[in-house]
Design an enzyme around this catalytic site. Structure first.
Site, mmCIF file in Angstrom:
data_model
loop_
_atom_site.group_PDB
_atom_site.id
_atom_site.type_symbol
_atom_site.label_atom_id
_atom_site.label_comp_id
_atom_site.label_asym_id
_atom_site.label_seq_id
_atom_site.Cartn_x
_atom_site.Cartn_y
_atom_site.Cartn_z
ATOM 1 N N GLY A 153 41.442 40.354 36.947
ATOM 2 C CA GLY A 153 42.165 39.418 37.800
ATOM 3 C C GLY A 153 41.480 39.116 39.109
ATOM 4 O O GLY A 153 41.442 37.973 39.565
ATOM 5 N N ILE A 188 49.258 42.146 42.562
ATOM 6 C CA ILE A 188 49.429 40.869 41.871
ATOM 7 C C ILE A 188 48.058 40.400 41.405
ATOM 8 O O ILE A 188 47.095 40.414 42.176
ATOM 9 C CB ILE A 188 50.089 39.827 42.792
ATOM 10 N N GLY A 191 41.136 38.551 31.822
ATOM 11 C CA GLY A 191 40.075 39.467 32.214
ATOM 12 C C GLY A 191 40.405 40.185 33.500
ATOM 13 O O GLY A 191 41.551 40.529 33.767
ATOM 14 N N THR A 207 45.935 39.978 29.038
ATOM 15 C CA THR A 207 46.963 38.979 29.282
ATOM 16 C C THR A 207 47.156 38.132 28.049
ATOM 17 O O THR A 207 46.251 38.009 27.263
ATOM 18 C CB THR A 207 46.474 38.094 30.409
#
Length: 306
Positions: free
Chosen positions: A227, A203, A225, A174
């Protein structure tokens, strides 16, 4: 490898420069974090925007969130496949709707209403990410399980999060940015394409306020990292809560959350306090990160401090 590392380091250096210049020009921290994350979304070497990794169907589903510390206003989006800069749509959700989070078709319809730049979804599909997906499918893995097959541990980024990739390419993650101005105003922003070979509709932590992104009057945090681990530990909010309720310093709070509250090899974060203290802990092998302070000091790094 250098051919993968250098473009990312150059990208971080560029983003650090434009972020510092924007703060010096008295742009708000909210403007700065959006600006920096947009740049990262537009750089194919990071897993956000144009560099987003692919789902198990070979599609892109991008997500992002942004938060202003003083007002605690926030906006988040997920399930985007045509929006060029998800972080800017997240800010529009914050500023132009009564809501905090829009997803999938509703978010893309809102983007059209707002005149946000969109492109065909094929724009986001790069040869490198097609190859990553192929390797992940062959290994029958979502690119998060590095316990088998030749996966390196996750690396994260101050301007980006990191997850493991086959063949020593540990640069999928991310992107994130946190900022504070001379008045102590804070903001945080995070954006990602998610996990290689993730299920359609999955998600992660990035659009979840309190997990991947958080800002208040004490600190701003952007996590990276795995999620699922970040969501379980409410990583970003816990850093702020330890400062607020336990009186910990930013570094103490960030270190505790990363090293005591989350499994090894899963999490990294970048954080800044209202006083300008910086923390960038990670429990992974490395984390792409960069920071700069008003006195001219700056750092770009991957591996743990010596």
């Amino acid at each position: 490898p250098p051919e993968r590392r250098k473009p990312r380091e150059e990208g971080l250096r560029h983003c650090l420069q434009i972020g510092v210049e924007a703060l010096k020009a008295r742009k708000s921290p909210l403007d700065v974090v959006e600006l920096v994350v947009r740049e990262l979304e537009n750089n194919e070497h990071f897993n956000a925007g144009i560099g987003s990794v692919l789902t198990n169907s070979g599609t892109v589903e991008m997500e992002a969130s942004i938060m202003d510390g003083k007002s605690m206003k926030c906006g988040a989006v997920s399930g985007l496949s045509t929006v060029l800069n998800p972080i800017s749509l997240a800010r529009l959700v914050m500023e132009k709707t009564p809501h905090m989070y829009l997803a999938f078709q509703g978010a893309q319809d809102f983007a059209k209403q707002q005149g946000v730049e969109t492109v065909d979804s094929s724009h986001f599909i790069t040869a490198e990410n097609v190859e990553r997906l192929k390797l992940a499918i062959e290994a029958n893995r979502v690119q998060i399980d590095y316990s088998q097959y030749n996966y390196t541990q996750p690396v994260q980024d101050d301007a980006e999060k990191e997850l493991p990739v086959a063949n020593g390419d540990s640069q999928i993650g991310t992107v994130g940015c946190v900022a504070v101005d001379s008045q102590g105003n804070l903001a945080s922003a995070t954006s990602t394409g998610g996990l290689v070979n993730k299920m359609v509709g999955r998600i992660g932590d990035t659009p979840l306020i309190g997990a991947g992104t958080y800002a208040n009057e004490l600190c701003a945090v952007s996590a990276t990292g795995k999620g699922e681990a970040i969501i379980q530990a409410t990583v970003a909010r816990d850093v702020a809560a330890l400062m607020e309720f336990k009186g910990l310093s930013l570094k103490e709070a960030a270190d505790y959350v990363v090293h005591e509250r989350t499994p090894k090899g899963t999490v990294g974060l970048i954080a800044v306090s209202a006083a300008g203290e910086i923390a960038m802990p990670f429990n992974t092998t490395g984390m792409f990160r960069a920071c700069a302070t008003e006195d001219g000091n700056s750092e770009i790094a991957i591996w743990p401090p010596a």
